[in-house]
Motif scaffolding. Structure first.
Motif, mmCIF file in Angstrom:
data_model
loop_
_atom_site.group_PDB
_atom_site.id
_atom_site.type_symbol
_atom_site.label_atom_id
_atom_site.label_comp_id
_atom_site.label_asym_id
_atom_site.label_seq_id
_atom_site.Cartn_x
_atom_site.Cartn_y
_atom_site.Cartn_z
ATOM 1 N N TYR A 154 0.884 -1.165 0.000
ATOM 2 C CA TYR A 154 0.000 0.000 0.000
ATOM 3 C C TYR A 154 0.921 1.213 0.000
ATOM 4 C CZ TYR A 154 -4.259 -2.622 1.260
ATOM 5 O OH TYR A 154 -5.349 -3.458 1.272
ATOM 6 N N LYS A 155 1.297 1.661 -1.166
ATOM 7 C CA LYS A 155 2.344 2.677 -1.269
ATOM 8 C C LYS A 155 1.975 4.001 -0.610
ATOM 9 C CE LYS A 155 4.254 0.691 -5.511
ATOM 10 N NZ LYS A 155 4.587 0.910 -6.934
ATOM 11 N N ASP A 156 0.685 4.329 -0.580
ATOM 12 C CA ASP A 156 0.271 5.634 -0.060
ATOM 13 C C ASP A 156 0.013 5.646 1.438
ATOM 14 O OD1 ASP A 156 0.365 6.688 -2.644
ATOM 15 O OD2 ASP A 156 -1.718 6.131 -3.061
#
Length: 265
Positions: free
Chosen positions: A246-248
């Motif tokens: 979940y990069k954000d």
């Protein structure tokens, strides 16, 4: 006895309700408090938002117990500010923080072994063997364990419900649908979901208790399906092994990697 225990658990995990009413001369109030999910809708918040919970003493005791046992394996000291009715009781944020500190400096297998040791430490001696005798892998045992998962683990994973699933061609109500996993939602970490929850829980039920369990997290909406009676696939064949970060929202993510780095080693 089982009915009484389930009713007691449901009291502590029901949606939070606070009701006040006058009594006597109208100056005093009696108050009824039920704790659990505290969203006005009674449902988890939409993806991207954290669901509001109102945890009571029952939930906080379990959070504290699990977290303190995990902290024995953590590589760093606690830094999260103490929050709660009393300093010695953990809230969910501190519980998740303990999990994150356990992950630091450990590979995938080491993280899973920590959870196994913690789970074993929560049980009396000989409990796995007794479980195997009481709950052989039958349809009834699978359905019974699904039914008690809903009230007893709502503090950990959020609201859930028993659903019908198909296991080896047989339809049975041994599935548990978690609407939006509280652990995944608060950690925002794919690796924590897989290494600290999914894999060790599957292995514990399947290998220690002798009751197969497969967990299928949905990383699109943070829901999850637990299927009692279904043998989990090897990690290399499980779709979660190819899951990106979940990069954000994950503080430990690696934007340049196509996979969650915590799943690689």
């Amino acid at each position: 006895m089982v009915v009484l225990k389930l009713q007691s658990a449901q009291f502590f995990t029901a949606p939070c309700e606070i009701r006040s009413r006058k009594r006597g001369n109208g100056q005093k109030f009696s108050r009824i408090i039920r704790c659990g999910i505290a969203e006005a809708s009674g449902e988890p918040a939409p993806l991207g938002q954290k669901t509001k919970y109102n945890d009571g003493p029952f939930e906080k005791v379990f959070m504290t117990l699990f977290a303190k046992k995990m902290e024995k394996y953590a590589n760093s000291k606690e830094q999260t500010k103490k929050i709660g009715w009393w300093d010695f009781l953990y809230d969910y944020e501190r519980f998740v923080d303990a999990s994150k500190r356990v992950m630091q400096g450990k590979n995938r297998m080491q993280q899973q072994l920590v959870v196994r040791e913690v789970l074993l430490s929560m049980l009396p001696p000989g409990a796995p063997a007794q479980f195997r005798k009481l709950f052989p892998p039958t349809k009834w045992a699978c359905e019974f364990n699904a039914s008690i998962t809903v009230p007893f683990f709502q503090w950990l994973v959020g609201p859930s419900e028993v659903v019908e699933v198909e296991v080896n061609g047989i339809k049975q109500r041994s599935g548990v649908h978690i609407k939006k996993c509280r652990y995944l939602e608060n950690s925002g970490c794919v690796g924590m979901c897989v290494n600290m929850c999914k894999i060790p829980t599957q292995d514990f039920f399947t290998n220690e208790f002798g009751l197969p369990l497969t967990m299928n997290p949905n990383f699109e909406d943070m829901s999850c399906e637990m299927i009692y009676g279904q043998v989990p696939p090897p990690f290399e064949e499980d779709p979660v092994s190819k899951q990106p970060c979940y990069k954000d929202i994950c503080s430990m993510s690696n934007p340049s990697s196509s996979l969650c780095p915590k799943l690689l080693a």
